[in-house]
Design an enzyme around this catalytic site. Structure first.
Site, short mmCIF file in Angstrom:
data_model
loop_
_atom_site.label_atom_id
_atom_site.label_comp_id
_atom_site.label_asym_id
_atom_site.label_seq_id
_atom_site.Cartn_x
_atom_site.Cartn_y
_atom_site.Cartn_z
N LYS A 157 0.85 -1.18 0.00
CA LYS A 157 0.00 0.00 0.00
C LYS A 157 0.89 1.24 0.00
CE LYS A 157 -2.37 1.69 3.74
NZ LYS A 157 -2.19 3.14 3.79
N ARG B 56 2.98 -1.07 10.72
CA ARG B 56 4.09 -1.14 11.67
C ARG B 56 4.43 -2.51 12.25
NH1 ARG B 56 1.48 3.81 14.55
NH2 ARG B 56 -0.25 2.69 13.57
O1 C5P Z 1 0.92 0.62 11.06
P1 C5P Z 1 -0.50 0.16 10.95
O2 C5P Z 1 -0.66 -1.34 10.85
O3 C5P Z 1 -1.40 0.77 11.99
O4 C5P Z 1 -0.94 0.74 9.52
C1 C5P Z 1 -2.25 0.70 9.07
C2 C5P Z 1 -2.34 1.43 7.77
O5 C5P Z 1 -3.71 1.48 7.39
C3 C5P Z 1 -1.85 2.86 7.80
O6 C5P Z 1 -1.28 3.14 6.51
C4 C5P Z 1 -3.09 3.68 8.03
O7 C5P Z 1 -3.02 4.96 7.48
C5 C5P Z 1 -4.11 2.83 7.27
N1 C5P Z 1 -5.49 3.01 7.69
C6 C5P Z 1 -5.95 2.80 8.98
N2 C5P Z 1 -7.27 2.97 9.29
C7 C5P Z 1 -8.12 3.35 8.35
C8 C5P Z 1 -7.69 3.56 7.03
C9 C5P Z 1 -6.35 3.38 6.74
O8 C5P Z 1 -5.18 2.44 9.85
N3 C5P Z 1 -9.40 3.49 8.66
#
Ligand code: C5P
Length: 232
Positions: A32, A211
């Site tokens: 992504k 992460r």
């Molecule tokens: O690091 P982590 O696993 O929290 O990343 C989740 C990803 O999904 C990030 O890029 C975040 O911006 C995205 N995202 C999210 N919640 C949403 C939409 C997108 O965490 N509702």
């Protein structure tokens, strides 16, 4: 459409991204690309990652008047990514215009999915900032149905909402779910989380994991663990 794990490459530069992806020898994870990396590096980062053989979800969450979104989507469509997205709150007319813009001359296009309500928007903000009195659940399902009726392919939603989205919009309406953590891991700033195994159980089609993979000492091992739990 198969189940897959999408790695959120939330890096500040192309170099950091390539250093990360270089660790995956013999594997080409679905990635992504979000606003941070796209705004830092421009469309070339998309072309380069595509050239390396990865599938790409371009997470730019468009929201503007229908004509502007249509034209922007036509530009993004030329990048030949696999999934694009927008905000369902831009209205059905905007979503239909986006689909028109995204569809290439040969009739093909990337999948288009909608953000319903951001998971960072809580019930209080919905009521007080957005002046929406309906409960969150009802708003999310209504927006998902608007997306479905506008011809879109699915939504980004919390894994907790995935089952109900499928019930409301059909089993083949795609659910892409962030907020995934391991039971033994740190949840960080994500509030409503699920493990990859739980997300599989509830019927998510794609999980987005950032992460827990990107900040791990051994990202490849954590990615493989996600694949094992979610895809099997
Ligand atoms: O690091 P982590 O696993 O929290 O990343 C989740 C990803 O999904 C990030 O890029 C975040 O911006 C995205 N995202 C999210 N919640 C949403 C939409 C997108 O965490 N509702």
């Amino acid at each position: 459409m198969g189940k897959d794990v999408i790695i959120a490459c939330d890096f500040a530069s192309a170099q950091q991204t390539f250093d990360f992806l270089d660790r995956f020898t013999g594997r080409k994870p679905f990635v992504k690309i979000g606003m941070e990396l796209f705004y830092a590096e421009g469309p070339s980062i998309v072309r380069e990652i595509k050239k390396r053989g990865h599938k790409i979800f371009l997470d730019l969450k468009l929201h503007d008047i229908p004509n502007t979104v249509k034209k922007a989507m036509a530009v993004l469509s030329q990048l030949d990514v696999d999934i694009c997205n927008l905000h369902a709150s831009g209205t059905s007319r905007m979503m239909q215009a986006a689909l028109e813009g995204l569809t290439r001359a040969d009739g093909k296009r990337p999948l288009l999915i909608a953000v319903t309500q951001l998971t960072s928007t809580d019930s209080e903000a919905l009521k007080n900032d957005l002046l929406i009195d309906e409960p969150m659940d009802k708003v999310v399902m209504h927006y998902a149905l608007n997306a479905k009726n506008s011809g879109l392919d699915g939504v980004v939603c919390s894994p907790l909402e995935a089952a109900k989205v499928h019930e409301t919009c059909g089993a083949d309406f795609i659910t892409v779910t962030p907020g995934v953590r391991f039971a033994d891991g740190d949840i960080g700033d994500q509030k409503r989380v699920m493990t990859p195994a739980q997300a599989k159980e509830i019927g998510s089609d794609y999980i987005v994991v950032g992460r827990p993979i990107t900040a791990a000492d051994d990202p490849v091992a954590v990615y493989e663990r996600c694949i094992a739990e979610f895809v099997g």
